[in-house]
Design an enzyme around this catalytic site. Structure first.
Site, mmCIF file in Angstrom:
data_model
loop_
_atom_site.group_PDB
_atom_site.id
_atom_site.type_symbol
_atom_site.label_atom_id
_atom_site.label_comp_id
_atom_site.label_asym_id
_atom_site.label_seq_id
_atom_site.Cartn_x
_atom_site.Cartn_y
_atom_site.Cartn_z
ATOM 1 N N MET A 42 11.915 24.474 1.096
ATOM 2 C CA MET A 42 11.076 23.638 0.240
ATOM 3 C C MET A 42 11.897 22.814 -0.751
ATOM 4 S SD MET A 42 7.970 24.733 -2.314
ATOM 5 C CE MET A 42 6.820 25.247 -1.067
ATOM 6 N N ARG A 101 -10.942 -0.219 14.197
ATOM 7 C CA ARG A 101 -10.824 0.505 12.923
ATOM 8 C C ARG A 101 -11.805 -0.163 11.970
ATOM 9 N NH1 ARG A 101 -4.962 1.221 10.040
ATOM 10 N NH2 ARG A 101 -5.156 -1.032 9.867
ATOM 11 N N TYR A 147 16.183 30.565 6.289
ATOM 12 C CA TYR A 147 15.012 31.264 6.850
ATOM 13 C C TYR A 147 15.108 31.356 8.365
ATOM 14 C CZ TYR A 147 12.467 30.644 2.409
ATOM 15 O OH TYR A 147 12.062 30.679 1.113
ATOM 16 N N LYS A 165 0.842 -1.201 0.000
ATOM 17 C CA LYS A 165 0.000 0.000 0.000
ATOM 18 C C LYS A 165 0.878 1.254 0.000
ATOM 19 C CE LYS A 165 -0.377 -0.183 5.039
ATOM 20 N NZ LYS A 165 -1.203 -0.651 6.179
HETATM 21 C C1 LIG Z 1 -0.442 -1.691 6.812
HETATM 22 C C2 LIG Z 1 -1.021 -2.968 7.263
HETATM 23 C C3 LIG Z 1 -0.203 -4.092 7.471
HETATM 24 C C4 LIG Z 1 1.308 -4.031 7.412
HETATM 25 O O1 LIG Z 1 1.784 -3.464 8.616
HETATM 26 P P1 LIG Z 1 3.357 -3.360 8.950
HETATM 27 O O2 LIG Z 1 3.395 -2.843 10.326
HETATM 28 O O3 LIG Z 1 3.932 -2.412 7.963
HETATM 29 O O4 LIG Z 1 3.924 -4.717 8.813
HETATM 30 C C5 LIG Z 1 -0.833 -5.297 7.758
HETATM 31 N N1 LIG Z 1 -2.177 -5.381 7.870
HETATM 32 C C6 LIG Z 1 -2.986 -4.311 7.710
HETATM 33 C C7 LIG Z 1 -4.456 -4.464 7.847
HETATM 34 C C8 LIG Z 1 -2.441 -3.063 7.419
HETATM 35 O O5 LIG Z 1 -3.231 -2.006 7.262
#
Ligand SMILES: *Cc1c(COP(=O)(O)O)cnc(C)c1O
Length: 377
Positions: free
Chosen positions: A318, A139, A270, A40
């Site tokens: 930036m 969640r 800055y 992801k």
């Molecule tokens: C992001 C995620 C993972 C992976 O988590 P890590 O801590 O990066 O290993 C696994 N399961 C779900 C549901 C996630 O959202």
């Protein structure tokens, strides 16, 4: 969209060999379980397509993303095999899920009926889905108390539309060594739910719980699949759950834009937060917060030039960051500089940058922006 020409020296070098190596380390560690590699958020900044290819070639069972959009990008790039959509089925996405044979996470009857309707409307083969249980993350997922109605749908209404292929939950405190109670309770509740599912005559093939920290800490909970993300990129949420033998996969590099000699008393950047205490050589690095080099590392972070740690002077801007290269009298514009990764035997780790910035290790590579081209090697 036309490809942008790349002229600037700033680049994030991603090591495919390290990605594949890390997948194999995890695969060996979890023994009989398969690996559902989490890619992801553009594979935590490393590039989802290349990461997915590397993990699948190295033996991953499948890959997981958060959004349907992310999954479509992978299918578009020719990634076959299971793509699990962790974020679930958002309204209006069921058709995409069915057409592209994605494996959605589901947790309520509304999602199930939407998907089933799409399968029927498209005359598609039965679609595998994974049911998520909320055992304490609070969640996504069905609470154990509401599990019965979802199971009833599978028993009574699924027909030839959906296949109950997987069941999962997510640990809330896997990376906190001081908290074993929460994880133990979650694992117990998950096991109890598996009992309820079996009692309904349902037999999901894949049970999965563990993220990176979970798989390091709870070998008894590896089940049929593990769902690692951060460990595959060579890092960990916390040093206490670091898996041995994994390698970092990203290095952020550039070349010095200018180097100037400036008198003591000169204020830098800055706000003038750094005042030179001696006659200094000040280099400008074409890497700034718009590239994902966190501004809160101003005056604290170091970068590597000729394998030597050089401190960031003043505020990170930036597009550029100033660096003290006084100790390197013959360094000129064009000299290679490393902001993350290793150079001449010295190394700046993701954890080191996370500590300087006061952020999670996850955020360091995720933050490296689209303006920094990825170069794969
Ligand atoms: C992001 C995620 C993972 C992976 O988590 P890590 O801590 O990066 O290993 C696994 N399961 C779900 C549901 C996630 O959202």
């Amino acid at each position: 969209m036309p490809e942008r020409v790349q002229l600037r020296s700033t680049v994030a070098v991603v090591d495919r060999g390290a990605l594949a190596h890390n997948l194999r380390v995890v695969d060996e560690l979890v023994d009989g379980a398969g690996v559902l590699a989490v890619v992801k958020a553009d594979a935590y900044g490393h590039g989802a397509t290349v990461a997915a290819q590397s993990f699948l070639q190295a033996g991953a069972w499948g890959v997981a993303v958060s959004l349907v959009e992310e999954a479509l990008e992978l299918r578009g790039a020719g990634i076959g095999g299971p793509i699990v959509v962790l974020g679930g089925v958002v309204r209006g996405t069921a058709e995409h899920v069915v057409v592209h044979r994605l494996t959605p996470i589901v947790w309520n009857v509304d999602q199930l009926t939407q998907l089933a309707a799409a399968v029927r409307a498209l005359g598609a083969r039965p679609l595998p889905v994974h049911l998520k249980l909320d055992t304490g993350m609070t969640r996504l997922g069905v609470r154990p108390g509401q599990l019965a109605q979802v199971l009833e749908w599978f028993v009574r209404d699924a027909g030839h539309t959906l296949v109950f292929e997987g069941v999962l939950t997510h640990l809330a405190c896997a990376d906190d060594m001081s908290d074993t109670d929460t994880s133990r309770r979650q694992l117990q509740d998950f096991a109890a739910c598996l009992g309820t599912i079996a009692a309904c005559g349902l037999r999901p093939r894949f049970r999965h719980v563990c993220n990176s920290a979970g798989l390091a800490r709870f070998p008894a909970a590896h089940y049929d699949l593990v769902r690692p993300g951060i460990v595959l990129y060579g890092s960990a949420a916390d040093p206490s759950v670091q898996v041995a033998g994994v390698r970092p996969c990203m290095s952020v590099q550039a070349r010095l834009l200018t180097v100037r000699e400036l008198p003591a008393g000169t204020r830098v950047s800055y706000g003038g937060h750094d005042t030179l205490t001696r006659r200094s050589r000040v280099a400008v690095v074409p890497l700034g917060y718009a590239d994902g080099y966190a501004r809160n590392m101003s005056t604290k972070a170091h970068m590597l030039v000729r394998g030597r740690r050089c401190r960031v002077l003043g505020a990170i801007t930036m597009d550029a960051t100033m660096l003290d290269v006084t100790e390197l009298p013959d360094v000129e514009a064009g000299e290679p500089v490393v902001a993350l990764g290793s150079q001449a035997g010295e190394r700046l780790t993701v954890r080191q940058l996370a500590d300087w910035a006061g952020v999670l290790t996850y955020e360091v590579t995720c933050a490296i922006s689209k303006r920094v081209p990825r170069r794969y090697q």
